[in-house]
Design an enzyme around this catalytic site. Sequence first.
Site, PDB file in Angstrom:
ATOM      1  N   SER A 193       0.846  -1.195   0.000  1.00 24.65           N
ATOM      2  CA  SER A 193       0.000   0.000   0.000  1.00 24.65           C
ATOM      3  C   SER A 193       0.880   1.243   0.000  1.00 24.65           C
ATOM      4  CB  SER A 193      -0.889   0.016   1.235  1.00 24.65           C
ATOM      5  OG  SER A 193      -1.417   1.323   1.390  1.00 24.65           O
ATOM      6  N   HIS A 209      -1.383  -1.275  -4.157  1.00 23.00           N
ATOM      7  CA  HIS A 209      -2.651  -1.015  -3.449  1.00 23.00           C
ATOM      8  C   HIS A 209      -2.785   0.489  -3.238  1.00 23.00           C
ATOM      9  CE1 HIS A 209      -6.022  -2.151  -0.843  1.00 23.00           C
ATOM     10  NE2 HIS A 209      -5.589  -1.245   0.021  1.00 23.00           N
ATOM     11  N   ASP A 242      -4.930   3.415  -1.588  1.00 22.56           N
ATOM     12  CA  ASP A 242      -5.896   3.701  -0.525  1.00 22.56           C
ATOM     13  C   ASP A 242      -6.454   5.108  -0.659  1.00 22.56           C
ATOM     14  OD1 ASP A 242      -6.064   1.394   1.215  1.00 22.56           O
ATOM     15  OD2 ASP A 242      -3.946   1.742   1.657  1.00 22.56           O
ATOM     16  N   MET A 277      -9.067   7.855   0.730  1.00 28.22           N
ATOM     17  CA  MET A 277      -9.857   8.193   1.925  1.00 28.22           C
ATOM     18  C   MET A 277     -10.403   9.610   1.811  1.00 28.22           C
ATOM     19  SD  MET A 277      -7.216   6.799   4.791  1.00 28.22           S
ATOM     20  CE  MET A 277      -6.523   5.143   4.708  1.00 28.22           C
ATOM     21  N   HIS A 288      -8.663   0.883  -3.521  1.00 31.30           N
ATOM     22  CA  HIS A 288      -9.492   0.659  -2.338  1.00 31.30           C
ATOM     23  C   HIS A 288     -10.152   1.988  -1.978  1.00 31.30           C
ATOM     24  CE1 HIS A 288      -9.522  -0.549   2.241  1.00 31.30           C
ATOM     25  NE2 HIS A 288     -10.739  -0.456   1.726  1.00 31.30           N
ATOM     26  N   MET A 342     -12.227   4.124   0.197  1.00 28.51           N
ATOM     27  CA  MET A 342     -12.811   4.292   1.533  1.00 28.51           C
ATOM     28  C   MET A 342     -13.512   5.650   1.535  1.00 28.51           C
ATOM     29  SD  MET A 342      -9.575   2.767   3.597  1.00 28.51           S
ATOM     30  CE  MET A 342      -8.500   3.064   2.199  1.00 28.51           C
ATOM     31  N   MET A 375     -11.282  -6.521   5.829  1.00 26.12           N
ATOM     32  CA  MET A 375     -10.466  -5.548   6.564  1.00 26.12           C
ATOM     33  C   MET A 375     -10.052  -6.164   7.906  1.00 26.12           C
ATOM     34  SD  MET A 375     -10.024  -2.911   4.688  1.00 26.12           S
ATOM     35  CE  MET A 375      -9.084  -2.029   5.942  1.00 26.12           C
ATOM     36  N   GLY A 397      -8.750   3.600   7.722  1.00 25.48           N
ATOM     37  CA  GLY A 397      -8.501   5.020   7.969  1.00 25.48           C
ATOM     38  C   GLY A 397      -7.031   5.363   8.142  1.00 25.48           C
ATOM     39  N   PHE A 398      -6.271   4.408   8.630  1.00 25.67           N
ATOM     40  CA  PHE A 398      -4.874   4.696   8.932  1.00 25.67           C
ATOM     41  C   PHE A 398      -3.997   3.472   8.676  1.00 25.67           C
ATOM     42  CE2 PHE A 398      -7.666   7.167  11.622  1.00 25.67           C
ATOM     43  CZ  PHE A 398      -7.205   8.453  11.412  1.00 25.67           C
ATOM     44  N   ASP A 414      -6.443  -6.794   4.348  1.00 24.75           N
ATOM     45  CA  ASP A 414      -5.833  -5.468   4.412  1.00 24.75           C
ATOM     46  C   ASP A 414      -5.841  -4.964   5.848  1.00 24.75           C
ATOM     47  OD1 ASP A 414      -4.969  -2.887   3.954  1.00 24.75           O
ATOM     48  OD2 ASP A 414      -6.739  -2.274   2.802  1.00 24.75           O
ATOM     49  N   GLY A 465      -2.570  -4.282   9.080  1.00 25.16           N
ATOM     50  CA  GLY A 465      -1.762  -4.885  10.135  1.00 25.16           C
ATOM     51  C   GLY A 465      -1.017  -6.155   9.738  1.00 25.16           C
TER      52      GLY A 465
HETATM   53  C1  DX5 Z   1      -6.163   1.097   6.075  1.00 21.86           C
HETATM   54  C2  DX5 Z   1      -5.785   0.912   4.629  1.00 21.86           C
HETATM   55  C3  DX5 Z   1      -4.670  -0.027   4.467  1.00 21.86           C
HETATM   56  C4  DX5 Z   1      -3.365   0.456   5.043  1.00 21.86           C
HETATM   57  C5  DX5 Z   1      -2.627  -0.772   5.469  1.00 21.86           C
HETATM   58  O1  DX5 Z   1      -7.269   1.902   6.160  1.00 21.86           O
HETATM   59  O2  DX5 Z   1      -6.882   0.404   3.897  1.00 21.86           O
HETATM   60  O3  DX5 Z   1      -4.496  -0.422   3.105  1.00 21.86           O
HETATM   61  O4  DX5 Z   1      -2.585   1.172   4.132  1.00 21.86           O
HETATM   62  O5  DX5 Z   1      -1.522  -0.359   6.191  1.00 21.86           O
HETATM   63  P1  DX5 Z   1      -0.813  -1.330   7.234  1.00 21.86           P
HETATM   64  O6  DX5 Z   1      -0.319  -2.517   6.441  1.00 21.86           O
HETATM   65  O7  DX5 Z   1       0.277  -0.493   7.786  1.00 21.86           O
HETATM   66  O8  DX5 Z   1      -1.843  -1.729   8.238  1.00 21.86           O
HETATM   67 ZN    ZN Z   2      -6.435  -0.495   1.827  1.00 23.36          ZN
END
Ligand code: DX5
Ligand code: ZN
Length: 216
Positions: free
Chosen positions: A7, A32, A34, A36, A65, A67, A136, A141-142, A174, A176
């Site tokens: 990502s 990937h 992201d 937001m 992705h 969000m 998820m 979000g982060f 996706d 952690g």
């Molecule tokens: C979270 C995102 C993820 C994020 C994953 O909201 O959708 O794609 O970038 O980051 P890590 O791998 O650090 O959890």
């Molecule tokens: Zn993502």
Amino acid sequence: MIRLAPSILSADFSRLGEDVALIERAGAHVIHVDVMDGHFVPNISYGATVMKSLVGRTKLPFDVHLMIEHPDQYVEDFVTDQTEFITVHQEACPHLHRTLQHIKSLGVKAGVALNPATSLSTLDYILEDADLVLIMSVNPGFGGQKFIGSALEKVKVLKALRDKNNCDFTIEIDGGINLENVKPVTDAGVELVVAGSSVFKASDVEKRVREFLSVF
Ligand code: DX5
Ligand code: ZN
């Protein structure tokens, strides 16, 4: 085949092209992306302009992705020759069937994402229409959050549902993901593995990508 999708949320945006070149050289399969909006999730990341700056600079396909609220209004913006998937959140789509058909009508594979608290049963009537289901394993979000363990069981149940219903969607996870938990996740049935901070915050990004690939 299991694919790694770093990502770019955790990349260094002052040198995004170089960071993407690093992961591509090391053998990552997908980028990937992201997106937001500060409404569906409590954070704003970047939009289609940033993603499109990578078109032609990398050969890797994009896994978008979204969000965001009202994703139907924005999906066209993310269609490029390199866009493989556009994924929307079940929680953001009152007319999910229509939204998935809309994405597919643009020549892109359509994905649906579920937050950690959302049941798989919300997909009962849509599984045949999805090209990808994203589980998820953090609240979106982060980057850099801790993996939520219940996602593992969810993947196992989803895989069983896919077999039972003779569907062929890709299973993605996706949030952690790191070198310690990636093996149980792929053993459970995940085929597209997102990893943000564990890749781009590593001291040697290329080495970290190769470490992930050696687990697959
Ligand atoms: C979270 C995102 C993820 C994020 C994953 O909201 O959708 O794609 O970038 O980051 P890590 O791998 O650090 O959890
Ligand atoms: Zn993502």
